[in-house]
Design a protein around this motif. Sequence first.
Motif, PDB file in Angstrom:
ATOM      1  N   HIS A 176       0.577  -0.985  -0.010  1.00 16.20           N
ATOM      2  CA  HIS A 176      -0.172  -0.013  -0.101  1.00 16.20           C
ATOM      3  C   HIS A 176       0.943   1.440   0.172  1.00 16.20           C
ATOM      4  N   ALA A 177       2.079   0.887   0.734  1.00 20.53           N
ATOM      5  CA  ALA A 177       3.028   2.323   0.647  1.00 20.53           C
ATOM      6  C   ALA A 177       2.888   3.586  -0.587  1.00 20.53           C
ATOM      7  N   PRO A 178       3.266   2.459  -1.575  1.00 27.09           N
ATOM      8  CA  PRO A 178       3.448   2.989  -3.177  1.00 27.09           C
ATOM      9  C   PRO A 178       2.218   4.188  -3.238  1.00 27.09           C
ATOM     10  N   ALA A 179       1.198   3.880  -2.910  1.00 24.38           N
ATOM     11  CA  ALA A 179      -0.275   4.685  -2.998  1.00 24.38           C
ATOM     12  C   ALA A 179      -0.417   6.145  -2.182  1.00 24.38           C
ATOM     13  N   SER A 180       0.519   6.413  -1.413  1.00 18.33           N
ATOM     14  CA  SER A 180       0.191   7.087  -0.448  1.00 18.33           C
ATOM     15  C   SER A 180       1.082   6.967   0.935  1.00 18.33           C
ATOM     16  N   PRO A 181       2.476   7.683   0.589  1.00 16.55           N
ATOM     17  CA  PRO A 181       3.824   7.525   0.826  1.00 16.55           C
ATOM     18  C   PRO A 181       3.873   8.794   2.168  1.00 16.55           C
ATOM     19  N   THR A 182       2.859   9.974   2.158  1.00 15.42           N
ATOM     20  CA  THR A 182       3.145  11.014   2.639  1.00 15.42           C
ATOM     21  C   THR A 182       2.007   9.873   3.821  1.00 15.42           C
ATOM     22  N   LYS A 183       1.196   9.046   3.680  1.00 15.69           N
ATOM     23  CA  LYS A 183      -0.040   9.154   4.884  1.00 15.69           C
ATOM     24  C   LYS A 183       0.514   8.010   5.432  1.00 15.69           C
ATOM     25  N   GLY A 184       1.668   6.893   4.789  1.00 15.82           N
ATOM     26  CA  GLY A 184       2.589   6.499   5.930  1.00 15.82           C
ATOM     27  C   GLY A 184       3.718   6.734   6.414  1.00 15.82           C
ATOM     28  N   ILE A 185       4.022   8.274   6.032  1.00 20.35           N
ATOM     29  CA  ILE A 185       5.077   8.704   7.394  1.00 20.35           C
ATOM     30  C   ILE A 185       4.608   9.260   8.444  1.00 20.35           C
ATOM     31  N   VAL A 186       3.096   9.402   7.842  1.00 15.73           N
ATOM     32  CA  VAL A 186       2.461  10.578   9.391  1.00 15.73           C
ATOM     33  C   VAL A 186       2.442   9.460   9.922  1.00 15.73           C
ATOM     34  N   GLN A 187       1.379   8.123   9.399  1.00 18.13           N
ATOM     35  CA  GLN A 187       1.036   7.127  10.768  1.00 18.13           C
ATOM     36  C   GLN A 187       2.402   6.728  11.670  1.00 18.13           C
ATOM     37  N   ALA A 188       3.115   6.610  10.900  1.00 19.77           N
ATOM     38  CA  ALA A 188       4.934   6.262  11.294  1.00 19.77           C
ATOM     39  C   ALA A 188       5.194   7.079  12.494  1.00 19.77           C
ATOM     40  N   LEU A 189       5.097   8.516  12.314  1.00 21.74           N
ATOM     41  CA  LEU A 189       5.273   9.188  13.259  1.00 21.74           C
ATOM     42  C   LEU A 189       4.371   9.504  14.048  1.00 21.74           C
ATOM     43  N   LEU A 190       3.552   8.900  13.664  1.00 20.85           N
ATOM     44  CA  LEU A 190       2.185  10.023  14.936  1.00 20.85           C
ATOM     45  C   LEU A 190       2.462   8.971  16.644  1.00 20.85           C
ATOM     46  N   PRO A 191       2.874   7.567  16.950  1.00 18.74           N
ATOM     47  CA  PRO A 191       3.471   7.821  18.286  1.00 18.74           C
ATOM     48  C   PRO A 191       4.747   8.499  18.210  1.00 18.74           C
ATOM     49  N   ILE A 192       4.908   9.069  17.828  1.00 15.07           N
ATOM     50  CA  ILE A 192       6.302  10.021  18.296  1.00 15.07           C
ATOM     51  C   ILE A 192       6.455  11.069  19.235  1.00 15.07           C
ATOM     52  N   ALA A 193       4.851  11.875  18.241  1.00  8.20           N
ATOM     53  CA  ALA A 193       4.654  12.991  18.084  1.00  8.20           C
ATOM     54  C   ALA A 193       3.650  12.604  19.056  1.00  8.20           C
ATOM     55  N   GLN A 194       2.890  11.464  19.653  1.00  9.78           N
ATOM     56  CA  GLN A 194       2.233  12.252  20.727  1.00  9.78           C
ATOM     57  C   GLN A 194       2.893  11.600  21.694  1.00  9.78           C
ATOM     58  N   ASP A 195       3.949  10.768  22.698  1.00  8.64           N
ATOM     59  CA  ASP A 195       5.185  11.168  23.088  1.00  8.64           C
ATOM     60  C   ASP A 195       5.418  12.380  23.323  1.00  8.64           C
ATOM     61  N   CYS A 196       5.917  13.477  22.702  1.00 11.82           N
ATOM     62  CA  CYS A 196       6.080  14.606  22.759  1.00 11.82           C
ATOM     63  C   CYS A 196       4.930  15.626  22.845  1.00 11.82           C
ATOM     64  N   LEU A 197       3.687  15.105  22.534  1.00 11.62           N
ATOM     65  CA  LEU A 197       2.123  15.863  22.795  1.00 11.62           C
ATOM     66  C   LEU A 197       2.613  15.552  24.329  1.00 11.62           C
ATOM     67  N   GLU A 198       2.768  13.997  25.170  1.00 12.32           N
ATOM     68  CA  GLU A 198       2.462  13.720  26.565  1.00 12.32           C
ATOM     69  C   GLU A 198       3.456  14.672  27.501  1.00 12.32           C
ATOM     70  N   ARG A 199       4.474  14.425  26.766  1.00 10.59           N
ATOM     71  CA  ARG A 199       4.941  15.861  27.443  1.00 10.59           C
ATOM     72  C   ARG A 199       5.208  16.696  27.558  1.00 10.59           C
ATOM     73  N   GLU A 200       4.259  17.731  26.520  1.00 15.08           N
ATOM     74  CA  GLU A 200       4.070  18.924  27.088  1.00 15.08           C
ATOM     75  C   GLU A 200       3.068  18.985  28.144  1.00 15.08           C
ATOM     76  N   ALA A 201       2.071  18.333  27.949  1.00 18.12           N
ATOM     77  CA  ALA A 201       0.825  18.143  28.277  1.00 18.12           C
ATOM     78  C   ALA A 201       1.503  18.443  29.704  1.00 18.12           C
ATOM     79  N   SER A 202       2.781  17.561  29.645  1.00 16.25           N
ATOM     80  CA  SER A 202       3.057  17.942  31.362  1.00 16.25           C
ATOM     81  C   SER A 202       3.892  19.064  32.237  1.00 16.25           C
ATOM     82  N   ASN A 203       3.528  19.790  31.606  1.00 15.71           N
ATOM     83  CA  ASN A 203       3.090  20.985  31.840  1.00 15.71           C
ATOM     84  C   ASN A 203       2.371  21.589  32.185  1.00 15.71           C
ATOM     85  N   GLY A 204       0.958  21.855  32.238  1.00 14.41           N
ATOM     86  CA  GLY A 204       0.092  21.954  33.121  1.00 14.41           C
ATOM     87  C   GLY A 204      -0.499  23.417  32.417  1.00 14.41           C
ATOM     88  N   TYR A 205       0.240  23.631  30.560  1.00 17.46           N
ATOM     89  CA  TYR A 205      -1.037  24.248  30.455  1.00 17.46           C
ATOM     90  C   TYR A 205      -1.692  25.214  30.098  1.00 17.46           C
TER      91      TYR A 205
END
Length: 456
Positions: free
Chosen positions: A212-241
């Motif tokens: 499936h990657a040849p048809a939508s590689p951008t979608k693939g890299i976004v899905q791949a990076l989502l767990p990392i982005a979620q970790d970063c968001l949770e670190r931001e959330a720990s600041n309690g802003y």
Amino acid sequence: MISHACPIIVLDDVRKELLEVAHGLGVCGLPVMSHLVNEGTLERVPSRPYTGIRLLVTDLHLLGPTQTKKEQYIGALISFTKQLVSPSTYLVVFWSNYAEEAAEAWAYLSTRIDPALKPFGYEVLPKDIASAAANGDVEAIKNIQSAIDAIIKKYPQLQAVMEWEASVSRSAAETTNELVRTITQGGATFENQDHVKKVMARMAQEALGYPHAPASPTKGIVQALLPIAQDCLEREASNGYLDAFLEIPNAEKIGLPNNDLVPLLNDFFIHSANSDVSPLDRGAVIRLSEVYLNDKEAGLSRDVGPTDVAGDWRETVCREFAHSWNATTKENQDVIKKALDGKNIYAVELSADCDYAQNKPRAQRFLFALFVSSDAPKPFFSNGKGGANESIYVTPEIHIEKIRGRLLVSCRIFFTKPHGSAPDGKSITRLRKDVIDEISHQYSSHMRRPGKIAFY
């Protein structure tokens, strides 16, 4: 002062003043997108309107000192807004020394602009404050910072969403930093575009599956990076802003301002009404066509109905979804069946994630579903009992094409189609992954019931 991620638009028809305003806001840490109005038109028009504008700072007299009628300069501002702003929640700030004139301008603007582009409010910022700040006057810089800060703090809800957006922007940037660090630690270099391309392309393949990657590689890299982005968001959330704004004092449930918000919030989390949903996508909700419903030879009743229904799709629906159907009199059964609308009969795609990723030939599996309006839920849904039997998964109240109701999904009646095929119908929406995973669990649990021993 907020370090906001989305651009703040600044409009003026005098280049010197525009530069002063832009610089004055820039020293406050705000990203400014300046636009000069030259002889009644924008000198630069973006390829598409900006998304997520939260502040629009504008001179009142955008057509020069001779055009003093509000019908003229506010008419021009409305025209510019259409070119610059996509439907967003934002505040307009009139850059003016004349507060009364700004109030008249707001009254005129708010009644004539497209409701989708209407600011939620307005404020006034003295124009002469920017010139001093742009010239490097330390006291003036403090004054403009205080003035902007006061405007934003006047609307805590605006400040909250701006803080959220800023944290998402920082999280995205940190995700990129982590990706680059990983590439470097692995012996590759960011300076070599081939290294970066191969790493990201391989990530896309792993996320989507090689076929499936040849048809939508951008979608693939976004899905791949989502767990990392979620970790970063949770670190931001720990600041309690947002803690101070949210003010959650205890464990008691907080009531919503209006009951109409219930299905709208559920829409937010239960399903995604993307226009490009394919009926072969996992979780696709397909409205079955009238032809398919009424085809006695190769339609719904043949695929899922009991052998004695003789092509009667209404009987098929009622036997699965109606409470106490067998105990209902023949006369009432006929009334219920007659009231059924074929537009509410659906199929939900439930193929396995692994099958999709590997793209192996297999049958497409669909669950039988019924959408029940909140205005007339009976006899298919009861607040006390839920669905007619324990195999039925019932969503909270949602909207499907603006109709409020619940989607009832049978986890014991399914039908299959050849690989790459779907029942005749139209994809309306797609259930979100967490929801379809829950349905999948209920389906697999119910299918194991023949081996379950239990006493009641």
